[in-house]
Design a protein around this motif. Structure first.
Motif, short mmCIF file in Angstrom:
data_model
loop_
_atom_site.label_atom_id
_atom_site.label_comp_id
_atom_site.label_asym_id
_atom_site.label_seq_id
_atom_site.Cartn_x
_atom_site.Cartn_y
_atom_site.Cartn_z
N LEU A 47 -33.93 -29.35 -118.29
CA LEU A 47 -34.43 -29.62 -119.83
C LEU A 47 -35.81 -28.99 -120.01
O LEU A 47 -36.01 -28.17 -120.92
CB LEU A 47 -34.61 -30.88 -120.07
CG LEU A 47 -33.27 -31.66 -120.09
CD1 LEU A 47 -33.72 -33.23 -120.11
CD2 LEU A 47 -32.47 -31.45 -121.32
N HIS A 48 -36.72 -28.63 -118.90
CA HIS A 48 -38.12 -28.15 -119.20
C HIS A 48 -37.68 -26.50 -119.35
O HIS A 48 -38.38 -26.17 -120.04
CB HIS A 48 -38.86 -28.51 -117.89
CG HIS A 48 -40.02 -27.86 -117.74
ND1 HIS A 48 -41.18 -27.87 -118.66
CD2 HIS A 48 -40.59 -26.95 -116.90
CE1 HIS A 48 -42.20 -27.22 -118.21
NE2 HIS A 48 -41.94 -26.37 -117.16
N ALA A 67 -36.78 -25.37 -122.54
CA ALA A 67 -37.68 -26.05 -123.82
C ALA A 67 -36.84 -26.60 -124.68
O ALA A 67 -36.96 -26.73 -125.78
CB ALA A 67 -38.17 -24.69 -124.37
N VAL A 68 -35.88 -27.82 -124.22
CA VAL A 68 -35.08 -28.64 -125.02
C VAL A 68 -36.12 -29.55 -125.76
O VAL A 68 -37.18 -30.12 -125.20
CB VAL A 68 -34.02 -29.18 -124.28
CG1 VAL A 68 -33.35 -30.36 -125.29
CG2 VAL A 68 -33.18 -28.15 -123.57
N THR A 69 -35.90 -29.58 -126.92
CA THR A 69 -36.87 -30.47 -127.98
C THR A 69 -36.00 -31.21 -128.91
O THR A 69 -34.60 -31.25 -129.00
CB THR A 69 -38.06 -29.76 -128.65
OG1 THR A 69 -38.85 -30.73 -129.14
CG2 THR A 69 -37.15 -28.85 -129.49
N SER A 70 -36.66 -32.22 -129.61
CA SER A 70 -35.91 -33.04 -130.42
C SER A 70 -35.24 -32.21 -131.79
O SER A 70 -35.83 -31.31 -132.18
CB SER A 70 -37.01 -34.11 -131.05
OG SER A 70 -36.37 -34.82 -132.05
N ASP A 117 -32.70 -30.35 -131.15
CA ASP A 117 -31.74 -29.35 -130.63
C ASP A 117 -30.22 -29.93 -130.02
O ASP A 117 -30.36 -31.07 -129.56
CB ASP A 117 -32.25 -29.07 -129.09
CG ASP A 117 -33.71 -27.95 -129.42
OD1 ASP A 117 -33.90 -27.57 -130.67
OD2 ASP A 117 -34.34 -27.59 -128.43
N ALA A 164 -32.28 -36.34 -122.16
CA ALA A 164 -32.22 -35.44 -123.68
C ALA A 164 -32.10 -36.58 -124.59
O ALA A 164 -32.69 -36.39 -125.75
CB ALA A 164 -30.82 -34.75 -123.74
N ILE A 208 -35.43 -37.45 -125.47
CA ILE A 208 -36.09 -36.53 -126.01
C ILE A 208 -35.92 -36.55 -127.68
O ILE A 208 -36.60 -36.02 -128.44
CB ILE A 208 -36.02 -35.03 -125.71
CG1 ILE A 208 -36.51 -34.89 -124.10
CG2 ILE A 208 -36.43 -33.89 -126.30
CD1 ILE A 208 -36.06 -33.68 -123.31
N ALA A 241 -32.73 -35.03 -128.39
CA ALA A 241 -31.70 -33.83 -128.54
C ALA A 241 -30.31 -34.30 -128.60
O ALA A 241 -30.13 -35.57 -127.98
CB ALA A 241 -31.78 -32.99 -127.02
N ARG A 261 -32.68 -19.48 -122.38
CA ARG A 261 -32.37 -20.90 -122.47
C ARG A 261 -30.91 -21.30 -122.09
O ARG A 261 -30.12 -22.41 -122.42
CB ARG A 261 -32.38 -21.30 -124.12
CG ARG A 261 -33.74 -20.93 -124.75
CD ARG A 261 -34.10 -21.48 -126.25
NE ARG A 261 -34.37 -23.02 -125.92
CZ ARG A 261 -34.70 -23.83 -126.99
NH1 ARG A 261 -34.68 -23.17 -128.08
NH2 ARG A 261 -34.75 -24.96 -126.87
#
Length: 308
Positions: A132-133, A136-139, A141, A160, A163, A165, A230
């Motif tokens: 995930l880091h 760059a997975v974020t809210s 996504d 996830a 976060i 996602a 990604r």
């Protein structure tokens, strides 16, 4: 005497031998742990599997990377005391009744987390966090996770969700409830996977995380995600090199550093009830070869643990 499993050769579970030894008294910055549960991971048997380039000088080879238990001796400056319930990750020789390890690799076990769960938390959890880091997975996504019902996949689903996602996870139909139970939307792999994935997320996918290493996973990831920075795999290293997407593993310096840094956050998530470790089965320590046979089958249905 203490007991631990060692690989006396390269091959399958038949090369393992349960031997007696004395776990060392801890020195400065070390603790000795009476192991209540040893976590089991595919990396355990890969370390002694037969194959080219194996160095006989490493034999006999101890087995196991993570444990949970109770401190029964603590060295100066360790930060721990006798009786503390702990877990330890990135240790060497976890298939044991007692083990002496650097205190830097030991964390306090949350009271609400069982020993078997704690012993299986960090290798899969840190791998998932790393994936995930780097992507760059974020809210907000939407991502696809290949192999969402496996140990790493289940941890990805939960992290996830924390976060914010949305996860579409590939799995066999018999494991759809697992994917749903941990916050994902299941989709069956196999013929027509790309079309099914597009139907489930017509807005598109920002990242693809592959835990299985199949060509199907790589092909659909490349078709769905334009930015190859990604797309990440933990299994299809040759495809990643050939097609220019990411591959991560615990032995690379960047991943090792990140996985060490994220350990406490994962323990905190587990302590808060936001990161579960499904346990399929436990075995007595002396049945490690039989447990490894189940693990090597590829379908254990959850994590396995050895109980000394």
């Amino acid at each position: 005497m203490d007991r631990r499993w060692v690989a006396t050769g390269f091959g399958g579970p038949e090369v393992l031998e349960l031997v007696e030894y004395a776990a060392a008294d801890p020195g400065v910055g070390e603790v000795r742990i009476a192991v209540r549960a040893a976590g089991m991971n595919p990396a355990d048997f890969k370390g002694f599997a037969a194959g080219p380039g194996k160095d006989p000088a490493v034999l006999p080879k101890v087995v196991g990377f993570e444990v949970a238990g109770v401190v029964d001796a603590a060295g100066d400056d360790s930060g721990f005391g006798v009786g503390d319930e702990v877990l330890a990750f990135r240790v060497s020789g976890g298939y044991a009744s007692r083990i002496t390890v650097p205190a830097r690799d030991v964390l306090r076990k949350p009271a609400g987390v069982g020993f078997a769960e704690a012993a299986n938390l960090l290798l899969a959890g840190a791998t998932a966090a790393d994936m995930l880091h780097v992507t760059a997975v974020t809210s907000g996504d939407t991502i696809v996770v290949h192999g969402a019902s496996g140990a790493v996949g289940v941890s990805v689903l939960q992290q996830a969700r924390a976060i914010g996602a949305r996860v579409i996870g590939t799995a066999s139909e018999r494991n759809f409830d697992v994917v749903r139970g941990f916050g994902g939307v299941p989709v069956a792999y196999g013929d027509g996977l790309l079309e099914r994935l597009r139907e489930l997320a017509p807005e598109g996918y920002v990242a693809a995380l592959d835990t299985v290493g199949t060509d199907e996973a790589a092909d659909t990831s490349l078709a769905l995600v334009q930015d190859r920075r990604r797309i990440v795999t933990i299994a299809a290293w040759a495809r990643a090199e050939r097609d220019g997407f990411l591959a991560v593993g615990g032995n690379t310096p960047e991943s090792k550093d990140f996985r060490d840094r994220v350990r406490q956050s994962l323990v905190d998530l587990a302590g808060a009830g936001r990161l579960e470790v499904p346990i399929a089965r436990t075995f007595p320590l002396h049945e490690a070869p039989a447990a490894l046979e189940v693990l090597m089958s590829g379908h254990p249905g959850g994590k396995l643990a050895l109980l000394p």
